[in-house]
Scaffold this motif. Structure first.
Motif, PDB file in Angstrom:
ATOM      1  N   TYR A  74       0.830  -1.565  -0.177  1.00 17.37           N
ATOM      2  CA  TYR A  74       0.023  -0.169   0.421  1.00 17.37           C
ATOM      3  C   TYR A  74       0.795   1.204   0.202  1.00 17.37           C
ATOM      4  N   ILE A  75       0.628   1.916  -1.116  1.00 19.23           N
ATOM      5  CA  ILE A  75       0.974   3.526  -1.206  1.00 19.23           C
ATOM      6  C   ILE A  75       0.060   4.650  -0.320  1.00 19.23           C
ATOM      7  N   ILE A  80      -3.456  -1.773  10.244  1.00 18.32           N
ATOM      8  CA  ILE A  80      -3.858  -2.684   9.888  1.00 18.32           C
ATOM      9  C   ILE A  80      -3.725  -4.209  11.016  1.00 18.32           C
ATOM     10  N   GLU A  81      -4.747  -4.718  10.668  1.00 19.67           N
ATOM     11  CA  GLU A  81      -5.005  -5.710  11.217  1.00 19.67           C
ATOM     12  C   GLU A  81      -4.429  -7.135  10.933  1.00 19.67           C
ATOM     13  N   PHE A 119       4.049  -2.538   3.119  1.00 24.46           N
ATOM     14  CA  PHE A 119       4.174  -3.872   2.375  1.00 24.46           C
ATOM     15  C   PHE A 119       3.429  -5.226   3.508  1.00 24.46           C
ATOM     16  N   VAL A 120       2.658  -5.595   3.055  1.00 24.17           N
ATOM     17  CA  VAL A 120       1.208  -6.458   3.652  1.00 24.17           C
ATOM     18  C   VAL A 120       1.338  -7.796   3.189  1.00 24.17           C
ATOM     19  N   GLU A 164      -2.839 -10.118   6.131  1.00 26.73           N
ATOM     20  CA  GLU A 164      -3.089  -8.997   6.495  1.00 26.73           C
ATOM     21  C   GLU A 164      -3.973  -8.076   5.630  1.00 26.73           C
ATOM     22  N   LYS A 165      -4.050  -7.096   6.774  1.00 23.14           N
ATOM     23  CA  LYS A 165      -5.162  -5.844   6.105  1.00 23.14           C
ATOM     24  C   LYS A 165      -5.469  -4.911   6.544  1.00 23.14           C
ATOM     25  N   PRO A 166      -6.574  -3.659   5.626  1.00 24.69           N
ATOM     26  CA  PRO A 166      -6.225  -2.276   6.585  1.00 24.69           C
ATOM     27  C   PRO A 166      -7.632  -2.354   7.215  1.00 24.69           C
ATOM     28  N   ARG A 167      -7.914  -2.131   8.039  1.00 25.92           N
ATOM     29  CA  ARG A 167      -9.007  -1.807   8.617  1.00 25.92           C
ATOM     30  C   ARG A 167     -10.023  -0.629   7.734  1.00 25.92           C
TER      31      ARG A 167
END
Length: 309
Positions: free
Chosen positions: A36-37, A46-47, A62-63, A68-71
């Motif tokens: 993600y930028i 990030i969760e 980087f995830v 992992e993914k953003p809330r």
């Protein structure tokens, strides 16, 4: 040797094509993302496997795909935060704005201590300091800020009368600012400013205020007129030397003024006046001649002989 080189080249080509494929999918928001930028003055929570892991800010991050993914944030506003229009607005985003955000809240109706209804426009400025808290500590941050502002206004204005509310705006601003700072401290935000931009009484209250202002002006006018008459009475006493004659002079003068107003309102019609008024007018003329004679006397009190050398 040639076979090994060909296999290495093929492997690198496959890896390169996979990278291009992933990058294209990332750009088109298709498939699982592995980086993600984040723009400047933005943040993302990030969760990992559904639990909080970290906050990422401006830059490339980087995830781990699928792990992992953003809330995702779902915020509801009672107004449009971009245009200020009084229309409910829903916003769904992964980015949290870290800049100061102005809230021009809709007009709030509150009641003062003396039961006067007024409409208040409030402008507050909010800055998010801790993205984690603003997501997990409160369900819907924008509506929570609005509800807290309404509660603060009702508590503060409800303890003040209308006159105090209209004349104590700086004090109310300071108290509202402190109230919001205290109540939102656990949310990870900072209330940098809270200002009341306008206070509008209801129509009935405005009419009552206008009547009160008119009554106050009449009261001041009567007081000024009374002071003027008292000054005239003192001057008449000094000239006539008789308090009763001075009082009669002022009474006659007041009678004449009232008579003049009466004539001016009759539009040329015949006006009957009592016979006793002629005596009053004659007395007024005599007193006026006395005033004039007193003014023409020499200052030293002695007469000069015009034939003397």
């Amino acid at each position: 040797m040639i076979l090994l080189t060909s296999l290495s080249f093929l492997f690198l080509a496959i890896v390169g094509l996979d990278l291009v494929y992933l990058i294209v999918n990332q750009a088109l928001n298709r498939g699982p993302r592995f980086f993600y930028i984040v723009p400047e003055q933005k943040a993302m929570v990030i969760e990992r496997l559904g639990r909080y892991n970290r906050v990422i800010k401006a830059g490339l991050h980087f995830v781990i795909p699928h792990i992992e993914k953003p809330r995702k944030i779902y915020w509801h506003y009672s107004f449009n935060p971009f245009t200020g229009a009084p229309e409910p607005t829903n916003i769904s985003t992964e980015l949290i704005d870290l800049k100061e955000f102005p809230y021009d809240l809709p007009q709030q109706l509150v009641i003062t201590k003396d039961n006067a209804q007024i409409a208040i426009d409030v402008f507050i400025v909010v800055k998010i300091l801790e993205p984690r808290r603003v997501i997990y500590a409160v369900e819907n941050f924008p509506l929570a800020i609005e509800a807290m502002t309404k509660a603060g206004l009702r508590n503060l204005i409800g303890g003040l009368e209308l006159d105090e509310t209209l004349t104590s705006r700086p004090v109310i601003n300071a108290q509202l600012h402190e109230y919001l700072k205290e109540k939102t401290q656990a949310w990870g935000v900072s209330i940098t400013s809270a200002e009341i931009t306008d206070i509008t009484p209801s129509h009935k209250v405005s009419e009552a205020m206008n009547l009160q202002a008119i009554a106050e002006r009449k009261k001041r006018s009567v007081a000024i007129q009374g002071d003027a008459e008292a000054a005239m009475l003192r001057a008449a006493k000094e000239v006539l030397g008789d308090p009763k004659a001075a009082s009669n002079y002022l009474a006659t003068l007041r009678y004449v003024n009232a008579f003049r107003n009466l004539i001016s309102q009759k539009d040329g019609k015949v006006v009957f006046i009592p016979y006793e008024s002629s005596h009053l007018l004659g007395a007024l003329g005599s007193i006026r001649e006395l005033f004039e004679s007193e003014k023409t006397k020499p200052s030293n009190g002695s007469e000069q002989n015009p034939e003397g050398h």
